[in-house]
Design an enzyme around this catalytic site. Structure first.
Site, PDB file in Angstrom:
ATOM      1  N   SER A   1      -8.762  13.460  -4.405  1.00 27.62           N
ATOM      2  CA  SER A   1      -9.834  14.308  -3.676  1.00 27.62           C
ATOM      3  C   SER A   1      -9.070  15.493  -2.979  1.00 27.62           C
ATOM      4  CB  SER A   1     -10.481  13.554  -2.458  1.00 27.62           C
ATOM      5  OG  SER A   1     -11.313  12.432  -3.167  1.00 27.62           O
TER       6      SER A   1
ATOM      7  N   LYS B   1     -16.489  17.267  -4.009  1.00 29.44           N
ATOM      8  CA  LYS B   1     -16.306  16.050  -3.594  1.00 29.44           C
ATOM      9  C   LYS B   1     -16.063  16.520  -1.965  1.00 29.44           C
ATOM     10  CE  LYS B   1     -14.303  12.150  -2.703  1.00 29.44           C
ATOM     11  NZ  LYS B   1     -15.201  10.979  -2.637  1.00 29.44           N
TER      12      LYS B   1
ATOM     13  N   LYS C   1      -8.717  14.349   5.841  1.00 25.59           N
ATOM     14  CA  LYS C   1      -8.473  15.643   4.882  1.00 25.59           C
ATOM     15  C   LYS C   1      -9.719  15.985   4.458  1.00 25.59           C
ATOM     16  CE  LYS C   1      -7.589  13.683   1.179  1.00 25.59           C
ATOM     17  NZ  LYS C   1      -8.269  13.342   0.035  1.00 25.59           N
TER      18      LYS C   1
HETATM   19  P1  NDP Z   1      -3.990   5.183  -0.854  1.00 28.75           P
HETATM   20  O1  NDP Z   1      -3.431   5.957   0.622  1.00 28.75           O
HETATM   21  O2  NDP Z   1      -4.332   3.780  -0.689  1.00 28.75           O
HETATM   22  O3  NDP Z   1      -2.721   5.379  -1.786  1.00 28.75           O
HETATM   23  C1  NDP Z   1      -2.223   6.684  -2.065  1.00 28.75           C
HETATM   24  C2  NDP Z   1      -1.363   6.693  -3.326  1.00 28.75           C
HETATM   25  O4  NDP Z   1      -0.677   7.782  -3.501  1.00 28.75           O
HETATM   26  C3  NDP Z   1      -0.095   5.302  -3.371  1.00 28.75           C
HETATM   27  O5  NDP Z   1      -0.034   4.925  -4.695  1.00 28.75           O
HETATM   28  C4  NDP Z   1       1.103   6.350  -2.788  1.00 28.75           C
HETATM   29  O6  NDP Z   1       2.268   5.994  -3.064  1.00 28.75           O
HETATM   30  C5  NDP Z   1       0.702   7.770  -3.651  1.00 28.75           C
HETATM   31  N1  NDP Z   1       1.380   8.767  -2.742  1.00 28.75           N
HETATM   32  C6  NDP Z   1       1.340   8.966  -1.510  1.00 28.75           C
HETATM   33  N2  NDP Z   1       2.040  10.288  -1.065  1.00 28.75           N
HETATM   34  C7  NDP Z   1       2.615  10.417  -2.466  1.00 28.75           C
HETATM   35  C8  NDP Z   1       3.479  11.464  -2.497  1.00 28.75           C
HETATM   36  N3  NDP Z   1       3.889  12.534  -1.692  1.00 28.75           N
HETATM   37  N4  NDP Z   1       3.996  11.617  -3.711  1.00 28.75           N
HETATM   38  C9  NDP Z   1       3.622  10.573  -4.993  1.00 28.75           C
HETATM   39  N5  NDP Z   1       3.022   9.610  -4.431  1.00 28.75           N
HETATM   40  C10 NDP Z   1       2.386   9.517  -3.388  1.00 28.75           C
HETATM   41  O7  NDP Z   1      -4.946   6.321  -1.243  1.00 28.75           O
HETATM   42  P2  NDP Z   1      -6.410   5.867  -2.290  1.00 28.75           P
HETATM   43  O8  NDP Z   1      -6.000   5.192  -3.247  1.00 28.75           O
HETATM   44  O9  NDP Z   1      -7.302   5.278  -1.230  1.00 28.75           O
HETATM   45  O10 NDP Z   1      -6.700   7.303  -2.461  1.00 28.75           O
HETATM   46  C11 NDP Z   1      -6.371   8.141  -3.427  1.00 28.75           C
HETATM   47  C12 NDP Z   1      -7.014   9.688  -3.719  1.00 28.75           C
HETATM   48  O11 NDP Z   1      -8.457   9.268  -3.893  1.00 28.75           O
HETATM   49  C13 NDP Z   1      -7.279  10.349  -2.340  1.00 28.75           C
HETATM   50  O12 NDP Z   1      -7.262  11.736  -2.600  1.00 28.75           O
HETATM   51  C14 NDP Z   1      -8.435   9.759  -1.677  1.00 28.75           C
HETATM   52  O13 NDP Z   1      -9.056  10.718  -0.775  1.00 28.75           O
HETATM   53  C15 NDP Z   1      -9.263   9.593  -2.983  1.00 28.75           C
HETATM   54  N6  NDP Z   1     -10.326   8.639  -3.029  1.00 28.75           N
HETATM   55  C16 NDP Z   1     -10.287   7.351  -2.166  1.00 28.75           C
HETATM   56  C17 NDP Z   1     -11.372   6.422  -2.203  1.00 28.75           C
HETATM   57  C18 NDP Z   1     -11.292   5.183  -1.756  1.00 28.75           C
HETATM   58  O14 NDP Z   1     -12.184   4.504  -1.585  1.00 28.75           O
HETATM   59  N7  NDP Z   1      -9.855   4.675  -1.268  1.00 28.75           N
HETATM   60  C19 NDP Z   1     -12.667   6.810  -2.700  1.00 28.75           C
HETATM   61  C20 NDP Z   1     -12.722   8.281  -3.492  1.00 28.75           C
HETATM   62  C21 NDP Z   1     -11.726   9.176  -3.601  1.00 28.75           C
HETATM   63  P3  NDP Z   1       2.993   4.717  -2.276  1.00 28.75           P
HETATM   64  O15 NDP Z   1       2.732   3.416  -2.886  1.00 28.75           O
HETATM   65  O16 NDP Z   1       4.433   4.981  -2.361  1.00 28.75           O
HETATM   66  O17 NDP Z   1       2.705   4.789  -0.775  1.00 28.75           O
END
Ligand code: NDP
Length: 296
Positions: A96, A171, A240
């Site tokens: 997102s 979104k 965010k």
């Molecule tokens: P999480 O916080 O659960 O996971 C984030 C992921 O991104 C982890 O794999 C993390 O790695 C990785 N990450 C974080 N920072 C970095 C970085 N600087 N470089 C590389 N990898 C990074 O987030 P979600 O899975 O919940 O969400 C992901 C996206 O999807 C977001 O944009 C969110 O807004 C969107 N979204 C989420 C929904 C939900 O219900 N959860 C629904 C719809 C959209 P690590 O394991 O190392 O921390």
């Protein structure tokens, strides 16, 4: 299809699992242990040691990270995505994210003959597990058509909204509406509970009336009234998202006092509840402030 998946978070993990069931999938995660755990559970998938490794031979890369800036940072460097991606490949960004950064990413990729589609999702992890996410795409018609094939294993509805950034714009506004509903219903519910009314009876009537929403019909009954409060979507990510919607309104010159004030409330809640708080934790905060509990 050969697909590289980066970002095994709360929603990325079930998306990658759906992809791994039908495609040749490599996975990469910043915390490598999560990629290894994923591969142990999904033996058809393989781990990528670096982003360059993830990109090498891939027809498409799917990213699902917190922000567009995080996605942009994956491109560069000797082991970055750009060092491994071949001309003709496609980056499908399910983050997102924000429209302006996505336009910059798309322009950079285009110099290397690589396509880009912003393809953010709505639905949450339970819908990802079922392959029932809604995906809103930004990009050229030809690239969005290719992205539709990529996201098909986890998507029930895919819509081409417009050029690069259009998916992220829609979104962000969707999640601004979600945040407003969450905050407004929390205030309304604790007000009525404090006035002595039973939360379940209140919600039943709201859900048969004009104030109902996805929050009142699904989220509050399943997660607040039950006291379950699963951790599925971080409040920090919702904050965010409403920030992106607020910035977009300013950018196009539209007055938006409701979104702006909800953004500020989300900012305060994020600061006080922390980076790991769930997006429904504001209900617990509202309960504590009012001295009531919304259960029943
Ligand atoms: P999480 O916080 O659960 O996971 C984030 C992921 O991104 C982890 O794999 C993390 O790695 C990785 N990450 C974080 N920072 C970095 C970085 N600087 N470089 C590389 N990898 C990074 O987030 P979600 O899975 O919940 O969400 C992901 C996206 O999807 C977001 O944009 C969110 O807004 C969107 N979204 C989420 C929904 C939900 O219900 N959860 C629904 C719809 C959209 P690590 O394991 O190392 O921390």
């Amino acid at each position: 299809m050969r697909i590289g998946f980066a970002g095994l978070g709360a929603i990325g993990t079930p998306m990658a699992a759906r992809l791994a069931a039908v495609h040749e999938v490599k996975v990469w995660n910043r915390t490598a242990a999560k990629a290894l755990a994923f591969v142990a559970e999904h033996p058809l998938a393989s781990p990528a040691a670096t982003l360059r490794d993830l990109a090498s031979g891939a027809e498409a890369i799917v990213t699902c990270l917190p922000t567009s800036a995080d996605v942009a940072a994956l491109l560069e460097g000797p082991d970055g995505l750009l060092s491994g991606l071949a001309p003709g490949a496609l980056l499908v960004d399910c983050t997102s994210g924000d429209p302006a950064t996505s336009r910059a990413i798309a322009a950079e990729l285009a110099k290397h003959g690589i396509g880009f589609v912003d393809a953010p999702l709505s639905g949450g992890p339970p819908m990802a597990i079922k392959g029932a996410l809604t995906v809103m795409c930004g990009g050229s018609a030809a690239e969005v058509a290719r992205a539709e094939v990529v996201v098909a294993p986890f998507a029930a509805k895919v819509t081409h909204m417009g050029p690069v950034g259009a998916g992220h714009a829609v979104k962000a506004v969707n999640n601004a509406l979600l945040a407003i509903n969450i905050l407004a219903l929390a205030e309304g519910m604790v007000t009525l509970a404090k006035a002595g009314l039973a939360p379940r009876a209140v919600l039943d009537v709201i859900n048969a009336s004009s104030g109902r929403s996805f929050v009142s019909e699904v989220l509050v009954p399943e997660r607040v009234l039950t006291g379950v409060f699963p951790r599925l979507f971080r409040l920090a990510l919702l904050e965010k998202d409403i920030g992106i919607a607020d910035d977009l309104a300013r950018e196009v010159g539209v007055p938006n006092s409701v979104i702006a004030s909800a953004r500020e409330r989300c900012r305060v809640l994020r600061a006080s509840l922390g980076e790991q708080a769930d997006y429904l934790d504001p209900y617990r905060e509202a309960e504590q402030r009012a001295g009531v509990e919304l259960r029943g």
